[in-house]
Design a protein around this motif. Structure first.
Motif, PDB file in Angstrom:
ATOM      1  N   MET A 197       0.801  -1.251   0.057  1.00  0.00           N
ATOM      2  CA  MET A 197      -0.003  -0.117   0.027  1.00  0.00           C
ATOM      3  C   MET A 197       0.834   1.319   0.055  1.00  0.00           C
ATOM      4  SD  MET A 197      -3.179   1.252   2.822  1.00  0.00           S
ATOM      5  CE  MET A 197      -1.833   1.413   4.004  1.00  0.00           C
ATOM      6  N   THR A 198       0.731   2.157  -0.818  1.00  0.00           N
ATOM      7  CA  THR A 198       1.409   3.241  -1.096  1.00  0.00           C
ATOM      8  C   THR A 198       0.748   4.440  -0.362  1.00  0.00           C
ATOM      9  OG1 THR A 198       2.290   2.810  -3.449  1.00  0.00           O
ATOM     10  CG2 THR A 198       2.433   5.223  -2.672  1.00  0.00           C
ATOM     11  N   GLU A 199       1.419   5.309   0.799  1.00  0.00           N
ATOM     12  CA  GLU A 199       0.906   6.147   1.335  1.00  0.00           C
ATOM     13  C   GLU A 199       0.583   7.413   0.588  1.00  0.00           C
ATOM     14  OE1 GLU A 199       2.165   9.218   5.179  1.00  0.00           O
ATOM     15  OE2 GLU A 199       3.641   7.848   4.229  1.00  0.00           O
ATOM     16  N   LEU A 200      -0.794   7.862   1.019  1.00  0.00           N
ATOM     17  CA  LEU A 200      -1.186   8.989   0.386  1.00  0.00           C
ATOM     18  C   LEU A 200      -0.784  10.258   1.247  1.00  0.00           C
ATOM     19  CD1 LEU A 200      -5.010   7.933  -0.697  1.00  0.00           C
ATOM     20  CD2 LEU A 200      -2.950   8.118  -2.087  1.00  0.00           C
ATOM     21  N   THR A 201      -0.030  11.012   0.617  1.00  0.00           N
ATOM     22  CA  THR A 201       0.694  12.054   1.605  1.00  0.00           C
ATOM     23  C   THR A 201      -0.261  13.173   1.785  1.00  0.00           C
ATOM     24  OG1 THR A 201       2.011  13.158  -0.273  1.00  0.00           O
ATOM     25  CG2 THR A 201       3.104  11.384   0.987  1.00  0.00           C
ATOM     26  N   CYS A 202      -1.129  13.148   1.058  1.00  0.00           N
ATOM     27  CA  CYS A 202      -2.133  14.665   1.308  1.00  0.00           C
ATOM     28  C   CYS A 202      -3.025  14.355   2.518  1.00  0.00           C
ATOM     29  CB  CYS A 202      -3.462  14.508   0.033  1.00  0.00           C
ATOM     30  SG  CYS A 202      -4.169  12.961  -0.181  1.00  0.00           S
ATOM     31  N   PHE A 203      -2.775  13.221   3.216  1.00  0.00           N
ATOM     32  CA  PHE A 203      -3.576  12.795   4.524  1.00  0.00           C
ATOM     33  C   PHE A 203      -2.824  13.512   5.600  1.00  0.00           C
ATOM     34  CE2 PHE A 203      -6.196  10.349   1.970  1.00  0.00           C
ATOM     35  CZ  PHE A 203      -7.553  10.009   2.874  1.00  0.00           C
ATOM     36  N   LYS A 204      -3.334  14.357   6.313  1.00  0.00           N
ATOM     37  CA  LYS A 204      -2.705  15.052   7.655  1.00  0.00           C
ATOM     38  C   LYS A 204      -3.378  14.522   8.885  1.00  0.00           C
ATOM     39  CE  LYS A 204      -0.285  17.139   4.274  1.00  0.00           C
ATOM     40  NZ  LYS A 204       1.031  16.575   3.929  1.00  0.00           N
ATOM     41  N   THR A 205      -3.189  15.340   9.920  1.00  0.00           N
ATOM     42  CA  THR A 205      -3.631  14.978  10.983  1.00  0.00           C
ATOM     43  C   THR A 205      -5.183  15.136  11.301  1.00  0.00           C
ATOM     44  OG1 THR A 205      -1.758  15.462  12.393  1.00  0.00           O
ATOM     45  CG2 THR A 205      -3.480  15.012  13.738  1.00  0.00           C
ATOM     46  N   ASP A 213      -7.154  16.796   8.530  1.00  0.00           N
ATOM     47  CA  ASP A 213      -7.797  17.069   7.231  1.00  0.00           C
ATOM     48  C   ASP A 213      -6.692  16.315   6.034  1.00  0.00           C
ATOM     49  OD1 ASP A 213      -5.681  18.914   6.955  1.00  0.00           O
ATOM     50  OD2 ASP A 213      -6.869  20.693   7.138  1.00  0.00           O
ATOM     51  N   ILE A 214      -7.127  16.903   4.891  1.00  0.00           N
ATOM     52  CA  ILE A 214      -6.500  16.574   3.769  1.00  0.00           C
ATOM     53  C   ILE A 214      -6.048  17.715   3.064  1.00  0.00           C
ATOM     54  CG2 ILE A 214      -6.742  15.266   1.238  1.00  0.00           C
ATOM     55  CD1 ILE A 214      -9.095  13.509   2.945  1.00  0.00           C
ATOM     56  N   ARG A 215      -4.809  17.649   2.549  1.00  0.00           N
ATOM     57  CA  ARG A 215      -4.262  18.976   1.981  1.00  0.00           C
ATOM     58  C   ARG A 215      -3.027  18.408   1.082  1.00  0.00           C
ATOM     59  NH1 ARG A 215      -1.430  21.598   5.892  1.00  0.00           N
ATOM     60  NH2 ARG A 215      -2.102  20.293   7.532  1.00  0.00           N
ATOM     61  N   GLY A 216      -3.159  18.904  -0.302  1.00  0.00           N
ATOM     62  CA  GLY A 216      -1.882  18.709  -1.427  1.00  0.00           C
ATOM     63  C   GLY A 216      -1.874  19.602  -2.336  1.00  0.00           C
ATOM     64  N   GLN A 217      -0.937  18.907  -3.121  1.00  0.00           N
ATOM     65  CA  GLN A 217      -0.768  19.940  -4.492  1.00  0.00           C
ATOM     66  C   GLN A 217      -1.595  19.202  -5.280  1.00  0.00           C
ATOM     67  OE1 GLN A 217       3.760  19.778  -4.202  1.00  0.00           O
ATOM     68  NE2 GLN A 217       3.390  22.001  -4.866  1.00  0.00           N
TER      69      GLN A 217
END
Length: 456
Positions: free
Chosen positions: A1-9, A11-15
């Motif tokens: 499983m590849t981590e989705l780095t947009c998941f934060k503590t 909420d969800i934030r990403g580029q």
């Protein structure tokens, strides 16, 4: 499983196009549905160019799991909070990057009753499901996606915080920063005008525009404040209001165009709430707190300190049944607004407080600033934050009262400081305050800053 780095503590934030896209948003929708089992969910979006596509993908993901989706379109985060509670939905999803760079976006997630969702309460499980992407085919009977407009009910809830017929005569400058605030404010203005004809509004950068032609709306940054402050002076307004992109934070300027620091707004709102309901509990963060504690005590309330952060403030408010909670970062929470933060209620309460007292905003904060001068939050990007904080503690904590509720707080009889490490970057944040001693404030702020700067 590849981590989705947009998941934060929380909420969800990403580029967008890098670690957040429509496919990921679709998976988030399906994962939200499986973890929360909402039955019915609200979705909304801010003005960013990518937001309609991401909201549509979220809604499809929810519907493909059998969830009925209420699409409230362009709105503020607090309108998703409100709609989730108003419609009795089992969850809400707001597509927004607030004041982040223009290429970013994200999703704020809430549970039934507009309660926060953290990693422990479901966000981690959603991440794992979305990352694995093993959902299979949509359910046999997909949910519906229905446009909905709760704004009229939302406006009435916001206006319920003030007695509109007692508001004085004011000229007010509002700066929506080309974010989502404009249309919502217009609905509030229309309702206000029907109830009282004593308010005049002048609008700056009011039209929503996802290209942000006047810069990303973040009035907390010192370099962004003159835009609103100068307009207040030019318009000879009695009050200036500016919002960030999803208007969950509002920032106030007095009649001289001067920015009012967040800790004094917390004190003002505490005084306004306690004038309406004496004896209530008021929650505040520990970064700068002496002014708030004094105001609350003098107004007959009870001050309760909480760790910084929206989920933590909301939890403390629910635990002690507080009427209001405030952070110096311009997040303001209200029990009668589902314990959620709002960027529209605060300026109305301050306006009502100005009307009740007959004082200008500058006059209301003058005593606070004199009795409790503060440094404002100073950020240090350091190579070794751990060692920097340890050095400050060794140097400045001897003989002081130490508290570790949120970072390192040290209090003496006439001054105190709070030093917090960021959870996501090599930054420490310093706040210093004194009891009526501006010279001592400068001395201690400079001394701690010099010590921290050695770790650049």
């Amino acid at each position: 499983m590849t981590e989705l780095t947009c998941f934060k503590t929380y909420d969800i934030r990403g580029q967008v196009g890098e670690n957040l896209d429509e496919d990921i948003a679709y998976r988030i929708g399906r994962a939200f549905a499986r973890v929360m089992k909402p039955g019915k969910a609200v979705t909304g979006r801010d003005i960013r160019d990518s937001s309609p596509r991401l909201q549509a993908a979220l809604s499809r993901g929810l519907a493909d799991e059998g969830v009925d989706v209420l699409d409230i379109g362009l709105c503020g985060t607090e309108e998703v909070y409100f709609a989730t509670d108003h419609y009795g939905a089992g969850g809400g999803l707001m597509v927004t990057a607030s004041h982040n760079p223009i290429g970013d976006n994200g999703v704020k997630l809430i549970g039934p009753g507009a309660t926060p969702i953290s990693r422990e309460s479901g966000l981690q499980a959603m991440h794992d499901m979305a990352a694995a992407n093993e959902f299979g085919d949509p359910v046999a009977r997909p949910g519906t996606i229905t446009p909905s407009d709760p704004r009229a009910a939302y406006v009435q809830r916001v206006l319920s915080f003030v007695e509109t017929d007692k508001l004085g005569t004011f000229n007010i400058l509002v700066n929506a920063g080309n974010g989502a605030a404009g249309p919502t404010f217009d609905a509030i203005e229309q309702a206000l005008t029907e109830k009282c004809g004593s308010l005049t509004f002048m609008k700056l950068h009011h039209t929503p525009d996802g290209t942000f032609p006047n810069g990303i709306p973040n009035p907390l940054l010192p370099e962004n404040r003159p835009m609103t402050g100068d307009a207040v002076k030019a318009a000879r307004a009695g009050l200036g209001v500016a919002w960030d992109g999803d208007f969950d934070r509002c920032f106030l300027f007095d009649e001289n165009g001067d920015f009012i620091d967040g800790e004094y707004i917390v004190g003002l709102l505490a005084a306004a709430i306690l004038a309406q309901s004496p004896g209530e509990k008021i929650v505040h963060d520990p970064r700068v707190m002496w002014n708030t504690q004094r105001v609350v005590k003098e107004a007959g309330g009870e001050a309760v300190v909480s760790k910084t952060g929206h989920a933590l403030i909301k939890a403390t408010m629910r635990e002690v049944d507080a009427a209001y909670g405030g952070e110096m970062s311009a997040h303001h929470y209200f029990r009668d607004f589902m314990y959620c933060d709002s960027g529209m209620i605060p300026w109305l309460l301050v306006l009502a407080h100005m009307s009740d007292t007959g004082k200008k905003l500058s006059e209301l904060v003058e005593e606070m600033r004199a009795r409790h001068p503060s440094s404002g939050e100073i950020n240090f990007r350091l190579s070794d934050p751990e060692s920097a904080v340890a050095t400050v503690e060794d140097t400045f904590a001897q003989g002081g009262e130490i508290d570790r509720l949120d970072g390192l707080s040290v209090a003496y009889k006439d001054w105190r400081f709070n030093l917090r490490k960021s959870n996501t970057e090599p930054v420490v944040r310093l706040n210093v305050e004194t009891l009526g001693d501006a010279a001592l404030l400068r001395e201690k702020t400079d001394a701690i800053s010099k010590k921290l700067s050695k770790y650049n």
